[in-house]
Design an enzyme around this catalytic site. Structure first.
Site, PDB file in Angstrom:
ATOM      1  N   TYR A  62      -1.479 -10.429  15.061  1.00  0.00           N
ATOM      2  CA  TYR A  62      -1.383  -9.277  14.144  1.00  0.00           C
ATOM      3  C   TYR A  62      -2.357  -8.175  14.562  1.00  0.00           C
ATOM      4  CZ  TYR A  62      -2.440  -6.381  10.048  1.00  0.00           C
ATOM      5  OH  TYR A  62      -2.696  -5.307   9.219  1.00  0.00           O
ATOM      6  N   SER A  63      -3.634  -8.525  14.695  1.00  0.00           N
ATOM      7  CA  SER A  63      -4.614  -7.471  14.997  1.00  0.00           C
ATOM      8  C   SER A  63      -4.366  -6.876  16.381  1.00  0.00           C
ATOM      9  CB  SER A  63      -6.048  -7.988  14.849  1.00  0.00           C
ATOM     10  OG  SER A  63      -6.275  -9.101  15.670  1.00  0.00           O
TER      11      SER A  63
ATOM     12  N   ASN B  96      -9.463  -5.071   3.617  1.00  0.00           N
ATOM     13  CA  ASN B  96      -8.459  -5.767   2.783  1.00  0.00           C
ATOM     14  C   ASN B  96      -8.255  -5.050   1.454  1.00  0.00           C
ATOM     15  OD1 ASN B  96      -9.524  -7.810   4.689  1.00  0.00           O
ATOM     16  ND2 ASN B  96      -8.125  -9.163   3.610  1.00  0.00           N
TER      17      ASN B  96
ATOM     18  N   ILE C 227       0.848  -1.210   0.000  1.00  0.00           N
ATOM     19  CA  ILE C 227       0.000   0.000   0.000  1.00  0.00           C
ATOM     20  C   ILE C 227       0.873   1.246   0.000  1.00  0.00           C
ATOM     21  CG2 ILE C 227      -1.928   1.196   1.096  1.00  0.00           C
ATOM     22  CD1 ILE C 227      -2.622  -1.425   2.518  1.00  0.00           C
TER      23      ILE C 227
ATOM     24  N   ASP D 204      14.944   1.033  10.134  1.00  0.00           N
ATOM     25  CA  ASP D 204      13.921   0.390  10.968  1.00  0.00           C
ATOM     26  C   ASP D 204      13.179   1.482  11.750  1.00  0.00           C
ATOM     27  OD1 ASP D 204      12.578  -1.077  12.934  1.00  0.00           O
ATOM     28  OD2 ASP D 204      14.215  -2.511  13.163  1.00  0.00           O
TER      29      ASP D 204
ATOM     30  N   PRO E 239      -5.177 -22.747  -2.125  1.00  0.00           N
ATOM     31  CA  PRO E 239      -5.494 -23.279  -0.789  1.00  0.00           C
ATOM     32  C   PRO E 239      -6.543 -22.425  -0.072  1.00  0.00           C
ATOM     33  CG  PRO E 239      -3.376 -22.139  -0.757  1.00  0.00           C
ATOM     34  CD  PRO E 239      -3.883 -22.027  -2.147  1.00  0.00           C
TER      35      PRO E 239
ATOM     36  N   THR F  71      -6.197  -1.055  10.546  1.00  0.00           N
ATOM     37  CA  THR F  71      -6.932  -2.106   9.839  1.00  0.00           C
ATOM     38  C   THR F  71      -8.290  -2.382  10.479  1.00  0.00           C
ATOM     39  OG1 THR F  71      -6.913  -4.515   9.508  1.00  0.00           O
ATOM     40  CG2 THR F  71      -5.488  -3.686  11.224  1.00  0.00           C
ATOM     41  N   ASP F  72      -9.214  -2.871   9.653  1.00  0.00           N
ATOM     42  CA  ASP F  72     -10.534  -3.278  10.175  1.00  0.00           C
ATOM     43  C   ASP F  72     -10.410  -4.460  11.134  1.00  0.00           C
ATOM     44  OD1 ASP F  72      -9.935  -5.276   8.287  1.00  0.00           O
ATOM     45  OD2 ASP F  72     -11.774  -5.017   7.121  1.00  0.00           O
ATOM     46  N   GLU F  73      -9.247  -5.141  11.113  1.00  0.00           N
ATOM     47  CA  GLU F  73      -9.102  -6.346  11.939  1.00  0.00           C
ATOM     48  C   GLU F  73      -9.101  -6.038  13.435  1.00  0.00           C
ATOM     49  OE1 GLU F  73      -6.520  -9.338  10.432  1.00  0.00           O
ATOM     50  OE2 GLU F  73      -6.667  -8.583   8.389  1.00  0.00           O
TER      51      GLU F  73
ATOM     52  N   LYS G 262      -1.615  -4.338  15.976  1.00  0.00           N
ATOM     53  CA  LYS G 262      -2.112  -3.125  15.307  1.00  0.00           C
ATOM     54  C   LYS G 262      -2.960  -2.292  16.277  1.00  0.00           C
ATOM     55  CE  LYS G 262      -1.680  -1.912  11.625  1.00  0.00           C
ATOM     56  NZ  LYS G 262      -0.601  -1.063  11.043  1.00  0.00           N
TER      57      LYS G 262
HETATM   58  P1  NAD Z   1       3.371  -4.905   3.378  1.00  0.00           P
HETATM   59  O1  NAD Z   1       3.675  -6.080   4.234  1.00  0.00           O
HETATM   60  O2  NAD Z   1       3.242  -5.083   1.911  1.00  0.00           O
HETATM   61  O3  NAD Z   1       4.481  -3.759   3.597  1.00  0.00           O
HETATM   62  C1  NAD Z   1       4.984  -3.423   4.848  1.00  0.00           C
HETATM   63  C2  NAD Z   1       6.232  -2.585   4.626  1.00  0.00           C
HETATM   64  O4  NAD Z   1       6.745  -2.185   5.898  1.00  0.00           O
HETATM   65  C3  NAD Z   1       7.362  -3.333   3.917  1.00  0.00           C
HETATM   66  O5  NAD Z   1       7.924  -2.537   2.907  1.00  0.00           O
HETATM   67  C4  NAD Z   1       8.373  -3.611   5.022  1.00  0.00           C
HETATM   68  O6  NAD Z   1       9.709  -3.683   4.556  1.00  0.00           O
HETATM   69  C5  NAD Z   1       8.146  -2.408   5.915  1.00  0.00           C
HETATM   70  N1  NAD Z   1       8.552  -2.647   7.307  1.00  0.00           N
HETATM   71  C6  NAD Z   1       8.248  -3.718   8.088  1.00  0.00           C
HETATM   72  N2  NAD Z   1       8.815  -3.585   9.300  1.00  0.00           N
HETATM   73  C7  NAD Z   1       9.470  -2.398   9.284  1.00  0.00           C
HETATM   74  C8  NAD Z   1      10.249  -1.698  10.241  1.00  0.00           C
HETATM   75  N3  NAD Z   1      10.450  -2.204  11.469  1.00  0.00           N
HETATM   76  N4  NAD Z   1      10.764  -0.505   9.909  1.00  0.00           N
HETATM   77  C9  NAD Z   1      10.582   0.016   8.668  1.00  0.00           C
HETATM   78  N5  NAD Z   1       9.877  -0.618   7.712  1.00  0.00           N
HETATM   79  C10 NAD Z   1       9.325  -1.802   8.022  1.00  0.00           C
HETATM   80  O7  NAD Z   1       2.065  -4.278   4.018  1.00  0.00           O
HETATM   81  P2  NAD Z   1       0.834  -3.510   3.349  1.00  0.00           P
HETATM   82  O8  NAD Z   1      -0.173  -4.499   2.952  1.00  0.00           O
HETATM   83  O9  NAD Z   1       1.335  -2.516   2.375  1.00  0.00           O
HETATM   84  O10 NAD Z   1       0.283  -2.771   4.635  1.00  0.00           O
HETATM   85  C11 NAD Z   1       0.703  -1.451   4.958  1.00  0.00           C
HETATM   86  C12 NAD Z   1      -0.041  -0.978   6.188  1.00  0.00           C
HETATM   87  O11 NAD Z   1      -1.444  -1.043   5.959  1.00  0.00           O
HETATM   88  C13 NAD Z   1       0.214  -1.850   7.420  1.00  0.00           C
HETATM   89  O12 NAD Z   1       0.293  -1.006   8.534  1.00  0.00           O
HETATM   90  C14 NAD Z   1      -1.019  -2.744   7.506  1.00  0.00           C
HETATM   91  O13 NAD Z   1      -1.267  -3.114   8.836  1.00  0.00           O
HETATM   92  C15 NAD Z   1      -2.081  -1.810   6.963  1.00  0.00           C
HETATM   93  N6  NAD Z   1      -3.239  -2.440   6.322  1.00  0.00           N
HETATM   94  C16 NAD Z   1      -3.059  -3.353   5.321  1.00  0.00           C
HETATM   95  C17 NAD Z   1      -4.191  -3.880   4.677  1.00  0.00           C
HETATM   96  C18 NAD Z   1      -4.044  -4.846   3.518  1.00  0.00           C
HETATM   97  O14 NAD Z   1      -5.062  -5.366   3.061  1.00  0.00           O
HETATM   98  N7  NAD Z   1      -2.872  -5.092   3.005  1.00  0.00           N
HETATM   99  C19 NAD Z   1      -5.469  -3.506   5.082  1.00  0.00           C
HETATM  100  C20 NAD Z   1      -5.596  -2.567   6.122  1.00  0.00           C
HETATM  101  C21 NAD Z   1      -4.477  -2.037   6.731  1.00  0.00           C
HETATM  102  P1  TYD Z   2      -5.331 -12.551   4.012  1.00  0.00           P
HETATM  103  O1  TYD Z   2      -5.017 -12.082   2.618  1.00  0.00           O
HETATM  104  O2  TYD Z   2      -4.287 -13.282   4.770  1.00  0.00           O
HETATM  105  O3  TYD Z   2      -5.872 -11.296   4.809  1.00  0.00           O
HETATM  106  P2  TYD Z   2      -6.551 -11.213   6.289  1.00  0.00           P
HETATM  107  O4  TYD Z   2      -6.502 -12.535   6.948  1.00  0.00           O
HETATM  108  O5  TYD Z   2      -5.668 -10.220   6.942  1.00  0.00           O
HETATM  109  O6  TYD Z   2      -7.952 -10.729   6.042  1.00  0.00           O
HETATM  110  O7  TYD Z   2      -6.609 -13.504   3.939  1.00  0.00           O
HETATM  111  C1  TYD Z   2      -7.832 -13.034   3.432  1.00  0.00           C
HETATM  112  C2  TYD Z   2      -8.853 -14.129   3.607  1.00  0.00           C
HETATM  113  O8  TYD Z   2      -8.476 -15.254   2.818  1.00  0.00           O
HETATM  114  C3  TYD Z   2      -8.975 -14.632   5.031  1.00  0.00           C
HETATM  115  O9  TYD Z   2     -10.339 -14.945   5.281  1.00  0.00           O
HETATM  116  C4  TYD Z   2      -8.131 -15.890   5.026  1.00  0.00           C
HETATM  117  C5  TYD Z   2      -8.316 -16.426   3.617  1.00  0.00           C
HETATM  118  N1  TYD Z   2      -7.161 -17.177   3.056  1.00  0.00           N
HETATM  119  C6  TYD Z   2      -7.365 -18.419   2.457  1.00  0.00           C
HETATM  120  O10 TYD Z   2      -8.497 -18.939   2.385  1.00  0.00           O
HETATM  121  N2  TYD Z   2      -6.285 -19.077   1.939  1.00  0.00           N
HETATM  122  C7  TYD Z   2      -5.026 -18.547   1.998  1.00  0.00           C
HETATM  123  O11 TYD Z   2      -4.074 -19.208   1.522  1.00  0.00           O
HETATM  124  C8  TYD Z   2      -4.836 -17.258   2.610  1.00  0.00           C
HETATM  125  C9  TYD Z   2      -3.474 -16.645   2.695  1.00  0.00           C
HETATM  126  C10 TYD Z   2      -5.937 -16.613   3.133  1.00  0.00           C
END
Ligand code: NAD
Ligand code: TYD
Length: 341
Positions: A153-154, A182, A13, A62, A208, A128-130, A157
């Protein structure tokens, strides 16, 4: 604000947000500060580094390293922080929670201290919504709801969110928080379900699906989320939290079948596997508070998924090296081997 620190900007993101902001605000300078964990990838910003060379800087570091964060704040005269940096995968948090607590909680604290010391105009936390936990059918979470975290994780956060509110209340740091559903779209590390299923399907590898596949997620297009963050960064009230999502949830099995339809692959590729422990059945967000600021989600689930599938089909250069790397293969084996039901 002019000099923004984008932590975690080399992730999924974050990198989409960096591109979006540099395109939209020609007078902003962005410093990406990222540890480059397994999920961080400079390929996500390759075009950005070329197109915006004068206004974009990358620094590897970091967020839990207070001395380095301080140095970056000072040298780059940072006046706003947007924190995307986090450990983000629920399944990995079940394998070991230490790095989640270190980055998502302690790292957030370090950034808040820097925000306080340098008197930034805004500290924005990506959440996150989690944090609301699983939500019964017929209800959508509002920002004032209590937190019911169920995974490491949640929980980590939520710890970060609570620290943000504490720094607003105790020290007047101008904090805002967005809680997104998501995301799907370009540059998502292919351990998350949508890019995993798309790239597996392209290669005729089984998808899977956890448990009965009836879990529901609100899959939103990443740029809609970025627009929501932009709106809150500029028009949100300090101390406030804003949900960001489409408000429409889809069952995982429906999402999996739609991916197979789009790629012309058979449903027989879906492989039910043992469910995730503590798997949250449903998330659902009420986003009226953000809509009141003039934001709107632009993509339906269908449109978001179609664009996402197309991107992975057209950008094998990006995901093939990740999936064929030793790190990914080791994780995949550990996570999925012998899990079929
Ligand atoms: P991602 O895992 O793709 O990216 C995370 C980034 O943070 C990576 O580039 C990683 O190198 C960096 N990082 C990790 N630990 C670090 C540290 N200690 N110092 C500096 N950099 C560090 O994650 P994403 O999906 O892009 O998510 C970004 C943010 O959005 C997160 O805070 C996540 O909780 C939140 N979020 C994600 C989703 C989703 O669906 N992906 C939904 C809601 C909220
Ligand atoms: P994920 O992308 O891990 O996001 P989150 O658990 O943070 O919402 O998973 C999205 C949904 O997909 C969640 O209900 C778990 C399910 N899932 C599978 O069914 N198979 C998989 O291999 C993964 C990674 C997730």
């Amino acid at each position: 604000m002019r000099n923004l620190l984008i932590t975690g900007g080399a992730g999924f993101i974050g990198s989409n947000f960096v591109r979006y902001m540099l395109e939209k605000y020609p007078d902003y300078r962005l410093v990406v500060y990222d540890k480059l964990t397994y999920a961080g990838n400079l390929d996500n910003l390759k075009d950005v580094a070329q197109r915006f060379a004068g206004r974009y800087t990358f620094i590897q570091g970091d967020i839990a390293d207070a001395a380095k964060v301080d140095e970056v704040m000072r040298e780059h005269e940072i006046d706003a922080i947007v924190n995307f940096a986090a450990e983000t995968h629920v399944d990995r948090s079940l394998m070991g929670a230490g790095s989640f607590i270190q980055t998502d909680v302690y790292g957030t604290y370090v950034l808040l201290e820097a925000a306080k010391k340098y008197g930034v105009e805004r500290y924005h936390q990506i959440s996150t919504d989690e944090v609301y936990g699983e939500i019964p059918e017929g209800y959508s979470s509002v920002e004032t709801d209590p937190l019911h975290t169920r995974s490491p994780y949640s929980a980590s956060k939520a710890g970060g969110d609570l620290m943000c509110i504490a720094y607003f209340t105790s020290f007047g740091v101008p904090v805002t928080i967005t809680r997104g559903s998501n995301n799907i779209g370009p540059y998502q590390y292919p351990e998350k379900v949508v890019p995993l299923f798309i790239t597996n399907a392209i290669d005729d590898i089984p998808l899977p699906l956890y448990g009965d596949g009836r879990q529901m997620r609100d899959y939103q297009y990443v740029l809609d989320h970025c627009e929501g963050i932009d709106v809150v960064l500029h028009r949100g009230q300090p101390g406030e939290i804003y949900n960001v999502g489409t408000g429409v949830e889809t069952q995982n099995i429906v999402m999996a079948r739609r991916i197979l339809d789009l790629l012309g692959k058979p449903y027989s590729l879906i492989q039910p596997v043992k469910d995730r422990p503590g798997h949250d059945r449903r998330y659902s967000l009420n986003c009226d508070k953000l809509k009141a600021l003039g934001w709107e989600s632009r993509h339906t689930f269908e449109q978001a998924l179609e664009k996402t599938v197309r991107w992975y089909v057209e950008n094998e250069w990006w995901w093939r090296p990740i999936k064929s790397g030793a790190h990914f293969e080791e994780y995949y084996t550990r996570q999925y081997q012998g899990r079929e039901i």
